[in-house]
Structure formats: C-alpha cells, structure tokens
Design a protein around this motif. Structure first.
Motif, PDB file in Angstrom:
ATOM      1  N   SER A   1       9.045  15.844   8.077  1.00  0.00           N
ATOM      2  CA  SER A   1       9.646  16.339   6.843  1.00  0.00           C
ATOM      3  C   SER A   1       9.838  15.215   5.832  1.00  0.00           C
ATOM      4  O   SER A   1       9.881  15.447   4.621  1.00  0.00           O
ATOM      5  CB  SER A   1      10.983  17.016   7.140  1.00  0.00           C
ATOM      6  N   ALA A   2       9.924  13.978   6.323  1.00  0.00           N
ATOM      7  CA  ALA A   2      10.130  12.830   5.440  1.00  0.00           C
ATOM      8  C   ALA A   2       8.823  12.240   4.935  1.00  0.00           C
ATOM      9  O   ALA A   2       8.792  11.557   3.920  1.00  0.00           O
ATOM     10  CB  ALA A   2      10.925  11.751   6.170  1.00  0.00           C
ATOM     11  N   GLY A   3       7.739  12.493   5.631  1.00  0.00           N
ATOM     12  CA  GLY A   3       6.448  11.920   5.250  1.00  0.00           C
ATOM     13  C   GLY A   3       5.601  11.627   6.472  1.00  0.00           C
ATOM     14  O   GLY A   3       5.729  12.290   7.502  1.00  0.00           O
ATOM     15  N   TRP A   4       4.762  10.612   6.371  1.00  0.00           N
ATOM     16  CA  TRP A   4       3.850  10.262   7.451  1.00  0.00           C
ATOM     17  C   TRP A   4       4.444   9.139   8.289  1.00  0.00           C
ATOM     18  O   TRP A   4       4.591   8.012   7.818  1.00  0.00           O
ATOM     19  CB  TRP A   4       2.491   9.849   6.887  1.00  0.00           C
ATOM     20  N   GLU A   5       4.767   9.426   9.525  1.00  0.00           N
ATOM     21  CA  GLU A   5       5.372   8.450  10.426  1.00  0.00           C
ATOM     22  C   GLU A   5       4.288   7.745  11.231  1.00  0.00           C
ATOM     23  O   GLU A   5       3.517   8.385  11.954  1.00  0.00           O
ATOM     24  CB  GLU A   5       6.344   9.149  11.370  1.00  0.00           C
ATOM     25  N   PRO A   6       4.218   6.400  11.139  1.00  0.00           N
ATOM     26  CA  PRO A   6       3.182   5.676  11.880  1.00  0.00           C
ATOM     27  C   PRO A   6       3.506   5.545  13.351  1.00  0.00           C
ATOM     28  O   PRO A   6       4.669   5.448  13.741  1.00  0.00           O
ATOM     29  CB  PRO A   6       3.162   4.302  11.190  1.00  0.00           C
ATOM     30  N   GLY A   7       2.465   5.558  14.151  1.00  0.00           N
ATOM     31  CA  GLY A   7       2.609   5.334  15.579  1.00  0.00           C
ATOM     32  C   GLY A   7       1.868   4.083  15.986  1.00  0.00           C
ATOM     33  O   GLY A   7       1.971   3.050  15.322  1.00  0.00           O
ATOM     34  N   ALA A   8       1.087   4.176  17.032  1.00  0.00           N
ATOM     35  CA  ALA A   8       0.371   3.017  17.558  1.00  0.00           C
ATOM     36  C   ALA A   8      -0.672   2.502  16.574  1.00  0.00           C
ATOM     37  O   ALA A   8      -1.252   3.263  15.797  1.00  0.00           O
ATOM     38  CB  ALA A   8      -0.296   3.390  18.876  1.00  0.00           C
ATOM     39  N   THR A   9      -0.911   1.190  16.624  1.00  0.00           N
ATOM     40  CA  THR A   9      -1.961   0.531  15.845  1.00  0.00           C
ATOM     41  C   THR A   9      -2.897  -0.179  16.811  1.00  0.00           C
ATOM     42  O   THR A   9      -2.431  -0.958  17.655  1.00  0.00           O
ATOM     43  CB  THR A   9      -1.369  -0.476  14.850  1.00  0.00           C
ATOM     44  N   TRP A  10      -4.193   0.084  16.708  1.00  0.00           N
ATOM     45  CA  TRP A  10      -5.157  -0.467  17.656  1.00  0.00           C
ATOM     46  C   TRP A  10      -6.361  -1.084  16.953  1.00  0.00           C
ATOM     47  O   TRP A  10      -6.822  -0.565  15.935  1.00  0.00           O
ATOM     48  CB  TRP A  10      -5.680   0.659  18.564  1.00  0.00           C
ATOM     49  N   PRO A  11      -6.930  -2.160  17.496  1.00  0.00           N
ATOM     50  CA  PRO A  11      -8.199  -2.692  16.983  1.00  0.00           C
ATOM     51  C   PRO A  11      -9.346  -1.777  17.395  1.00  0.00           C
ATOM     52  O   PRO A  11      -9.271  -1.093  18.418  1.00  0.00           O
ATOM     53  CB  PRO A  11      -8.298  -4.058  17.660  1.00  0.00           C
ATOM     54  N   ALA A  12     -10.400  -1.773  16.607  1.00  0.00           N
ATOM     55  CA  ALA A  12     -11.526  -0.880  16.879  1.00  0.00           C
ATOM     56  C   ALA A  12     -12.817  -1.467  16.340  1.00  0.00           C
ATOM     57  O   ALA A  12     -12.817  -2.419  15.553  1.00  0.00           O
ATOM     58  CB  ALA A  12     -11.265   0.494  16.241  1.00  0.00           C
ATOM     59  N   HIS A  13     -13.918  -0.881  16.777  1.00  0.00           N
ATOM     60  CA  HIS A  13     -15.233  -1.161  16.207  1.00  0.00           C
ATOM     61  C   HIS A  13     -15.765   0.096  15.535  1.00  0.00           C
ATOM     62  O   HIS A  13     -15.436   1.222  15.921  1.00  0.00           O
ATOM     63  CB  HIS A  13     -16.234  -1.599  17.289  1.00  0.00           C
ATOM     64  N   ASN A  14     -16.614  -0.111  14.519  1.00  0.00           N
ATOM     65  CA  ASN A  14     -17.378   0.975  13.915  1.00  0.00           C
ATOM     66  C   ASN A  14     -18.843   0.545  13.919  1.00  0.00           C
ATOM     67  O   ASN A  14     -19.231  -0.340  14.690  1.00  0.00           O
ATOM     68  CB  ASN A  14     -16.853   1.308  12.517  1.00  0.00           C
ATOM     69  N   ALA A  15     -19.666   1.157  13.086  1.00  0.00           N
ATOM     70  CA  ALA A  15     -21.105   0.913  13.145  1.00  0.00           C
ATOM     71  C   ALA A  15     -21.487  -0.516  12.732  1.00  0.00           C
ATOM     72  O   ALA A  15     -20.787  -1.173  11.961  1.00  0.00           O
ATOM     73  CB  ALA A  15     -21.834   1.914  12.268  1.00  0.00           C
ATOM     74  N   LEU A  16     -22.614  -0.957  13.244  1.00  0.00           N
ATOM     75  CA  LEU A  16     -23.108  -2.321  13.043  1.00  0.00           C
ATOM     76  C   LEU A  16     -23.140  -2.732  11.576  1.00  0.00           C
ATOM     77  O   LEU A  16     -22.727  -3.834  11.212  1.00  0.00           O
ATOM     78  CB  LEU A  16     -24.520  -2.442  13.637  1.00  0.00           C
ATOM     79  N   LYS A  17     -23.622  -1.837  10.699  1.00  0.00           N
ATOM     80  CA  LYS A  17     -23.779  -2.178   9.281  1.00  0.00           C
ATOM     81  C   LYS A  17     -22.620  -1.708   8.422  1.00  0.00           C
ATOM     82  O   LYS A  17     -22.683  -1.814   7.191  1.00  0.00           O
ATOM     83  CB  LYS A  17     -25.102  -1.613   8.759  1.00  0.00           C
ATOM     84  N   GLY A  18     -21.569  -1.175   9.039  1.00  0.00           N
ATOM     85  CA  GLY A  18     -20.399  -0.776   8.284  1.00  0.00           C
ATOM     86  C   GLY A  18     -20.330   0.710   8.002  1.00  0.00           C
ATOM     87  O   GLY A  18     -20.457   1.522   8.920  1.00  0.00           O
ATOM     88  N   TRP A  19     -20.163   1.064   6.713  1.00  0.00           N
ATOM     89  CA  TRP A  19     -19.808   2.422   6.311  1.00  0.00           C
ATOM     90  C   TRP A  19     -20.729   2.965   5.233  1.00  0.00           C
ATOM     91  O   TRP A  19     -21.354   2.204   4.491  1.00  0.00           O
ATOM     92  CB  TRP A  19     -18.367   2.452   5.801  1.00  0.00           C
ATOM     93  N   THR A  20     -20.777   4.306   5.130  1.00  0.00           N
ATOM     94  CA  THR A  20     -21.592   4.937   4.091  1.00  0.00           C
ATOM     95  C   THR A  20     -21.011   6.286   3.686  1.00  0.00           C
ATOM     96  O   THR A  20     -20.410   6.982   4.510  1.00  0.00           O
ATOM     97  CB  THR A  20     -23.046   5.147   4.569  1.00  0.00           C
TER      98      THR A  20
ATOM     99  N   VAL B   1      11.329   3.152   7.884  1.00  0.00           N
ATOM    100  CA  VAL B   1      10.815   3.638   6.606  1.00  0.00           C
ATOM    101  C   VAL B   1       9.595   4.510   6.883  1.00  0.00           C
ATOM    102  O   VAL B   1       8.640   4.068   7.520  1.00  0.00           O
ATOM    103  CB  VAL B   1      10.443   2.461   5.684  1.00  0.00           C
ATOM    104  N   VAL B   2       9.630   5.739   6.435  1.00  0.00           N
ATOM    105  CA  VAL B   2       8.518   6.665   6.627  1.00  0.00           C
ATOM    106  C   VAL B   2       7.840   6.881   5.288  1.00  0.00           C
ATOM    107  O   VAL B   2       8.442   7.441   4.363  1.00  0.00           O
ATOM    108  CB  VAL B   2       9.014   8.018   7.194  1.00  0.00           C
ATOM    109  N   PRO B   3       6.601   6.414   5.124  1.00  0.00           N
ATOM    110  CA  PRO B   3       5.930   6.574   3.826  1.00  0.00           C
ATOM    111  C   PRO B   3       5.647   8.037   3.518  1.00  0.00           C
ATOM    112  O   PRO B   3       5.263   8.810   4.395  1.00  0.00           O
ATOM    113  CB  PRO B   3       4.630   5.782   3.996  1.00  0.00           C
ATOM    114  N   ALA B   4       5.861   8.406   2.245  1.00  0.00           N
ATOM    115  CA  ALA B   4       5.586   9.783   1.832  1.00  0.00           C
ATOM    116  C   ALA B   4       4.086  10.051   1.814  1.00  0.00           C
ATOM    117  O   ALA B   4       3.647  11.185   1.992  1.00  0.00           O
ATOM    118  CB  ALA B   4       6.187  10.042   0.454  1.00  0.00           C
TER     119      ALA B   4
END
Length: 254
Positions: free
Chosen positions: A103-122, A58-61
């Motif tokens: 042509s069908a939409g957005w095809e997902p590939g690899a999924t990985w864990p990650a870190h971002n900034a200490l206090k989150g997002w802004t 299934v490829v999400p649009a």
C-alpha cells in the motif's frame, strides 16, 4: 509430466552444445541455440534513535531507476517485480532485485548479481543476436532438471532440461537448467519452458529464461546462482501476477 520432443542441437562455434534438444537462452525451435531512486522529503527536527519512525524502512512509491515509459508496461495487477538492471547496453553483467507492491509502494527484497547475454541488450531481439530483450514480461511457468524446490508457479520437471558443453568463457554448462523460469518473451504462457511455440515467429527468438548461472554470459537469458533461483521459485506467486522488468539502466530509465 510428459516429456517434450527433443532434437539434437549444435550452435555457432565458440558457443554452447546441448546434450539434448532443448535450448534456452535465445534459441529457436529450428536452431536450438542456447546459449534514480525516489527521495523522501525531510521533516523538521530529528526523531529519537529508538523511535518507530527512525526504524521504519523507506518504501519507494516507484520502482527505483525505472522511468515512465517502462512503468507504463507493468500490468496494474502485478504485485511482484523481478527488476533486472544491466550494467550497460553492451555488458553481460547485471543485478536483480525482487520487489513486492504494498500500500505504501514498492518494497525491495533480495538483491543478487546476475549475467545476461554476451553482447548486452536490445529493443529488437532476434534469434542468434546474443542480446537479451529489453522490456516487461510476465512470469507464469517454471521447470528444471531437479525436483520442484517448492515453486508456486507450475513446475515441469524433465530430463529435457539436461545440458552439457562449455560457455563463452570456457565454463561448464552442466546444471544451468536445474531450475528455470520461462520469461514470456515469444513464449506461450501456460506451457512448459520446453514448449517451442513461438507466437512472434521463429525469427524473433525465444527460450529466454531465468536459469542457474554457469559463471559467464548467456545467449539471451538472465542467470542467477542456484540458491537464488531456488529462492526465486519459492517466492514468485501466480496470485500476485509476477513480471520481470529487464534491460540496461539507461533503457529502463526512459
């Protein structure tokens, strides 16, 4: 490639100390601070288990979890997206999924864990706020301390990517900049990640990169395991105009 000018750097107590003058993860040239899926309508009946339809992915649009306001920021020519979804507005933990547009939409590939900034997002990143910027940013430039692993983006190998010291949880930072991709937040596209030009001004931070994970929160960057950074560098293709879409889940769903 010629090395960029390096200056010694100190950061706030408890943060990171660089062995050279480079500072990714939200530093400025002066401070050197481093640091809901779419659904498919069911058809009548059920295909046989060995049918082509049952085996087709299934490829999400649309990009899962990305709302109309965020989607509007993705350039029409972008064919690759690095989707970084934070666990929460104030969390340093996130997930990265690679998508390619078909042509069908957005095809997902690899999924990985990650870190971002200490206090989150802004939504309004500033130098030293220990938050990663929310938004859609182009990816045009790469580099690192180690030899080019086969990157399609321009790759600047330099000792300027050397880093030492300890992270927020006491982890070693050595090797964090072995491989990096500059996120074009307050970065001049077409220049090395080491370039300290800040189009929005020094106060808006900069040096926001994808880089090798050191096992803890960053100052503003997104970090991945070394093998995932190598795969990312071999995948991102300037001919496909890659972008990164990054932020906490609630913000991205707007």
């Amino acid at each position: 490639m010629a090395l960029f000018t390096r200056r010694a750097a100190l950061i706030a107590p408890g943060a990171l100390v660089l062995s050279v003058t480079l500072a990714g993860c939200g530093g400025t040239g002066a401070e050197r601070s481093v640091g809901a899926p779419s659904t498919t309508q069911a058809r009548p009946g059920r295909p046989a288990p060995d049918s082509a339809e049952s085996a087709a992915p299934v490829v999400p649009a649309r990009l899962p979890g990305v709302g109309p306001a965020t989607l509007a920021g993705i350039p029409g020519n972008a064919r690759q997206v690095v989707l970084v979804t934070g666990r929460g507005r104030d969390s340093p933990v996130s997930q990265v999924v690679l998508y390619r547009r078909t042509s069908a939409g957005w095809e997902p590939g690899a999924t990985w864990p990650a870190h971002n900034a200490l206090k989150g997002w802004t939504d309004d990143h500033h130098a030293g706020d220990l938050r990663s910027p929310i938004g859609v940013f182009t990816l045009t430039d790469a580099g690192g301390l180690r030899p080019d692993p086969g990157a399609k983006l321009p790759y600047d190998r330099s000792v300027g990517f050397t880093i030492a010291g300890r992270g927020f949880e006491g982890e070693s930072l050595a090797g964090s900049f072995d491989y990096v991709v500059a996120i074009n937040y307050n970065h001049e596209p077409g220049t090395s990640p080491l370039d300290w030009t800040r189009p929005l001004g020094a106060g808006k931070g900069g040096g926001i990169w994808l880089h090798v994970d050191h096992g803890g929160p960053t100052h503003g960057c997104v970090s991945l395991a070394q093998e995932h950074m190598r795969e990312l560098l071999r995948t991102l293709d300037p001919g496909r105009h890659p972008v990164i879409v990054m932020g906490d889940a609630k913000s991205l769903a707007r």
